[in-house]
Design a protein around this motif. Structure first.
Motif, PDB file in Angstrom:
ATOM      1  N   HIS A 248      -6.158   9.448   8.257  1.00  0.00           N
ATOM      2  CA  HIS A 248      -6.534   8.035   8.078  1.00  0.00           C
ATOM      3  C   HIS A 248      -7.989   7.961   7.586  1.00  0.00           C
ATOM      4  N   PRO A 249      -8.272   7.116   6.602  1.00  0.00           N
ATOM      5  CA  PRO A 249      -9.642   7.033   6.084  1.00  0.00           C
ATOM      6  C   PRO A 249     -10.690   6.722   7.163  1.00  0.00           C
ATOM      7  N   CYS A 286      -4.494  -4.661   6.221  1.00  0.00           N
ATOM      8  CA  CYS A 286      -5.118  -3.606   7.017  1.00  0.00           C
ATOM      9  C   CYS A 286      -6.518  -4.045   7.455  1.00  0.00           C
ATOM     10  N   PHE A 288      -8.981  -2.342   8.242  1.00  0.00           N
ATOM     11  CA  PHE A 288     -10.051  -1.464   7.756  1.00  0.00           C
ATOM     12  C   PHE A 288     -10.323  -1.678   6.259  1.00  0.00           C
ATOM     13  N   ALA A 289      -9.539  -2.541   5.604  1.00  0.00           N
ATOM     14  CA  ALA A 289      -9.587  -2.651   4.137  1.00  0.00           C
ATOM     15  C   ALA A 289     -10.988  -2.929   3.589  1.00  0.00           C
ATOM     16  N   CYS A 292     -12.867   0.349   3.460  1.00  0.00           N
ATOM     17  CA  CYS A 292     -12.141   1.540   3.005  1.00  0.00           C
ATOM     18  C   CYS A 292     -12.299   1.718   1.498  1.00  0.00           C
ATOM     19  N   LEU A 294     -10.575   3.518  -0.362  1.00  0.00           N
ATOM     20  CA  LEU A 294      -9.272   3.723  -1.019  1.00  0.00           C
ATOM     21  C   LEU A 294      -8.453   2.442  -1.102  1.00  0.00           C
ATOM     22  N   ALA A 295      -8.941   1.348  -0.497  1.00  0.00           N
ATOM     23  CA  ALA A 295      -8.123   0.132  -0.375  1.00  0.00           C
ATOM     24  C   ALA A 295      -7.617  -0.367  -1.734  1.00  0.00           C
ATOM     25  N   CYS A 299      -2.929  -3.099   0.434  1.00  0.00           N
ATOM     26  CA  CYS A 299      -3.546  -2.935   1.761  1.00  0.00           C
ATOM     27  C   CYS A 299      -4.025  -4.275   2.306  1.00  0.00           C
ATOM     28  N   PRO A 304      -0.463  -2.047   7.777  1.00  0.00           N
ATOM     29  CA  PRO A 304       0.298  -0.790   7.896  1.00  0.00           C
ATOM     30  C   PRO A 304       0.709  -0.504   9.335  1.00  0.00           C
ATOM     31  N   CYS A 319      -1.505   3.992   7.752  1.00  0.00           N
ATOM     32  CA  CYS A 319      -2.207   3.817   6.471  1.00  0.00           C
ATOM     33  C   CYS A 319      -1.170   3.862   5.354  1.00  0.00           C
ATOM     34  N   HIS A 320      -1.259   2.919   4.411  1.00  0.00           N
ATOM     35  CA  HIS A 320      -0.301   2.898   3.307  1.00  0.00           C
ATOM     36  C   HIS A 320      -0.459   4.126   2.409  1.00  0.00           C
ATOM     37  N   LEU A 321      -1.669   4.696   2.382  1.00  0.00           N
ATOM     38  CA  LEU A 321      -1.929   5.793   1.455  1.00  0.00           C
ATOM     39  C   LEU A 321      -2.033   7.134   2.173  1.00  0.00           C
TER      40      LEU A 321
END
Ligand code: SF4
Length: 340
Positions: A248-249, A286, A288-289, A292, A294-295, A299, A304, A319-321
């Protein structure tokens, strides 16, 4: 290992001027007998509230709104006052960041220990006093017999934490929850207190939940780690999995923010930019978006779910990714929107 403690879908709710706020949002985890589990996350992630809920210490008007806490199959949330008193101390005990919050400043240390021993183990006064001296000696309090007459304020912070640990382990509980037990102590004393907890727990086969904002501390002590963010679990795994292969990021960011003690010290200590969402201000996706790197759009729209990454152990991430692409996204949409 059979599960000792099972927490399922726990929701802890506090009323605020802008409406109800869920500080813990659907948390599930378990602890096996003798296991050491670290609950890690920034301040406000819900880890301490989770621990207080497990011990039934949420002060009104806060309340456990949903979920279950099971102890060796029994329903802890259904315990009456007497069963709860018997369970706390004899079966499950807690060590707090500030030992003064569990020690009574107006009662001599000796009396606080002997009362616990007499209440839970039914020892007579003489045997309880002898056991108290033994316990204080074991946790490294010099001249223990004489110190029984001292009040908590006379002890240094590190010594007070030793006394709190002595009380927590005095009845050989099967679980100790230690909530940031070393945060208020200086670095050398921190290591001594963790060593002591380690030693006392190993001797009695006690399971430990260690709560800390410091992934470094937790990884040196625990078998398994549960990472929390904004009231939810975002990743779980063995310590080796979390440290060696964080998925997870947020976990990766926590790892990156552990200061390295080798090489040239940076001008500024590492930290995670931004902050967790304010209580009661949940976004649909999410949590954390906003922090993040990577968002993606998905997201921000879909929350997620915490999904298993393996079939054979308790390795999970939300996490979606998690697999590096949105291929995981459809199954990780929780299907619910974050609500305040
Ligand atoms: Fe980042 Fe998206 Fe994963 Fe949330 S779901 S942690 S925003 S990549």
């Amino acid at each position: 290992m059979p599960e000792l403690l099972e927490v399922s879908d726990l929701v802890v709710r506090f009323p605020t001027p802008i409406g109800d706020c869920d500080a813990v949002r659907g948390v599930s985890f378990s602890v096996a007998a003798g296991e050491r589990v670290g609950l890690v996350g920034e301040s406000g992630s819900g880890k301490s509230v989770t621990a207080q809920a497990v011990m039934r210490l949420i002060a009104p008007p806060g309340r456990i709104a949903e979920g279950q806490v099971r102890w060796a199959g029994e329903d802890v949330l259904g315990y009456d006052r007497r069963s709860l008193q018997r369970w706390r101390g004899a079966q499950a005990a807690m060590v707090f960041q500030d030992p003064l919050s569990s020690l009574n400043p107006l009662v001599r240390i000796g009396r606080q220990i002997t009362e616990t021993l007499r209440q839970h183990l039914g020892l007579d006064a003489r045997t309880a006093t002898a056991r108290a001296v033994e316990l204080l000696t074991k946790v490294g309090i010099p001249d223990a017999a004489a110190r029984l007459r001292d009040y908590p304020m006379v002890f240094s912070g590190g010594m007070r934490q030793r006394v709190a640990i002595a009380i927590a382990v005095s009845c050989s509980p099967r679980l100790v929850i230690a909530d940031e037990p070393t945060t208020a102590l200086d670095v050398t004393v921190q290591a001594q207190v963790l060593d002591l907890l380690d030693e006392m727990a190993a001797e009695a086969g006690t399971a430990i939940i260690l709560i800390s904002h410091d992934l470094g501390v937790v990884s040196s002590f625990c078998d398994r780690i549960v990472v929390m963010y904004a009231g939810r679990i975002v990743e779980t795994g063995t310590t080796d999995q979390i440290i060696g292969d964080p998925r997870h990021p947020y976990t990766r960011a926590l790892l990156d923010s552990i200061p390295r003690m080798s090489g040239v010290l940076p001008d500024r200590l590492p930290f995670i930019p931004g902050g967790p969402p304010a209580a009661g201000t949940r976004t649909p996706g999410c949590a954390f978006a906003d922090r993040c790197a990577l968002a993606v759009e998905h997201c921000r729209e879909h929350d997620p779910a915490l999904l298993p990454l393996t079939t054979h152990d308790r390795r999970e991430a939300a996490c979606h990714l998690v697999d590096g692409s949105l291929a995981h996204a459809r199954s990780s949409d929780s299907g619910r929107r974050n609500t305040p």
